[in-house]
Design an enzyme around this catalytic site. Structure first.
Site, PDB file in Angstrom:
ATOM      1  N   ASN A  39     -34.746  20.424  12.564  1.00 30.96           N
ATOM      2  CA  ASN A  39     -33.380  19.934  12.713  1.00 30.96           C
ATOM      3  C   ASN A  39     -32.485  21.082  13.172  1.00 30.96           C
ATOM      4  O   ASN A  39     -32.824  22.258  13.008  1.00 30.96           O
ATOM      5  CB  ASN A  39     -32.876  19.352  11.394  1.00 30.96           C
ATOM      6  N   HIS A  40     -31.347  20.740  13.762  1.00 32.58           N
ATOM      7  CA  HIS A  40     -30.492  21.777  14.358  1.00 32.58           C
ATOM      8  C   HIS A  40     -29.075  21.623  13.813  1.00 32.58           C
ATOM      9  O   HIS A  40     -28.374  20.665  14.131  1.00 32.58           O
ATOM     10  CB  HIS A  40     -30.495  21.613  15.878  1.00 32.58           C
ATOM     11  N   VAL A  41     -28.664  22.592  12.995  1.00 33.58           N
ATOM     12  CA  VAL A  41     -27.360  22.504  12.340  1.00 33.58           C
ATOM     13  C   VAL A  41     -26.507  23.755  12.514  1.00 33.58           C
ATOM     14  O   VAL A  41     -25.332  23.751  12.146  1.00 33.58           O
ATOM     15  CB  VAL A  41     -27.520  22.219  10.825  1.00 33.58           C
ATOM     16  N   ASP A  45     -30.280  28.782  13.201  1.00 26.50           N
ATOM     17  CA  ASP A  45     -31.553  28.057  13.103  1.00 26.50           C
ATOM     18  C   ASP A  45     -32.736  28.745  13.778  1.00 26.50           C
ATOM     19  O   ASP A  45     -33.802  28.892  13.169  1.00 26.50           O
ATOM     20  CB  ASP A  45     -31.399  26.643  13.656  1.00 26.50           C
ATOM     21  N   SER A 114     -25.971  19.651  15.048  1.00 28.00           N
ATOM     22  CA  SER A 114     -25.317  18.514  14.397  1.00 28.00           C
ATOM     23  C   SER A 114     -23.872  18.866  14.057  1.00 28.00           C
ATOM     24  O   SER A 114     -23.587  19.958  13.575  1.00 28.00           O
ATOM     25  CB  SER A 114     -26.073  18.160  13.106  1.00 28.00           C
TER      26      SER A 114
END
Length: 202
Positions: A39-41, A45, A114
């Site tokens: 996931n990319h937040v 990351d 995100s």
């Protein structure tokens, strides 16, 4: 040499400022071709995932970042220019070649960070690579990075970043007869389902 310097600095910074930890490291392959999906937040990351590996992995970054100093540095730390959201076939073929040569490649299926830390929809480009790569797809969910340096934050601040790795994604349950873009999107959606099934442990 430049890769290892960057890798060492990332691990040190991760431990000192973000109390970086990795859970279920046994799922992270250190040899053989594998697609690492996360996931990319946060800006943090790529470094956070790379620090969890003991051996080098490849990363992806927007083509627009390859200018000036970054244009010199990024290729030297195994970062590839790509635009998966716009049919960048040349970059996709390069990724597939790396996988078939036995390398590990990190991809963020959502394509961009995100806005609120929650999981977003995946782009079909990741599905194309999955369908053609024929390598294990390893999900890694990042917790805490959004709180340390979210998309709207100007500067990072200390916190705790935890990576939780999961077993290889199982694509055997996809509907039979899917082809082309529909199959690619189904593969991408299955990846996001696997990431959603990974939870933070105490």
């Amino acid at each position: 040499m430049i890769y290892w310097i960057a890798h060492t600095l990332s691990r040190l910074a991760g431990r000192l400022f973000f109390r970086h930890r990795t859970l279920h490291r046994e799922f992270l392959p250190e040899a053989g071709g594998a697609l690492i999906v996360a996931n990319h937040v946060s800006f943090l990351d790529p470094a956070a995932v790379g620090a969890a590996f003991r051996k080098p992995i490849y990363y992806l970054a927007r083509k627009t970042l390859f200018k000036g100093f970054l244009g010199w540095l990024l290729p030297r730390i195994q970062v590839l220019p790509v635009d998966l959201g716009k049919g960048d076939l040349a970059s996709m073929k390069r990724i597939l070649s790396l996988l078939k040569e036995g390398n590990r490649v990190l991809i963020f299926p959502e394509g961009t960070r995100s806005p609120d830390g929650t999981l977003q929809e995946a782009e079909a480009g990741i599905g194309f690579i999955i369908a053609k790569g024929e390598v294990p797809v390893i999900p890694v969910r990042i917790f805490g990075a959004f709180e340390c340096w979210g998309r709207e934050e100007r500067w990072p601040h200390p916190g705790r970043i935890t990576l939780v790795a999961g077993p290889p994604v199982d694509f055997s349950g996809l509907p039979a007869g899917l082809a082309g873009r529909a199959r690619y999107q189904a593969c991408a959606d299955q990846v996001m389902k696997a990431l959603a099934g990974i939870h933070l442990e105490a």
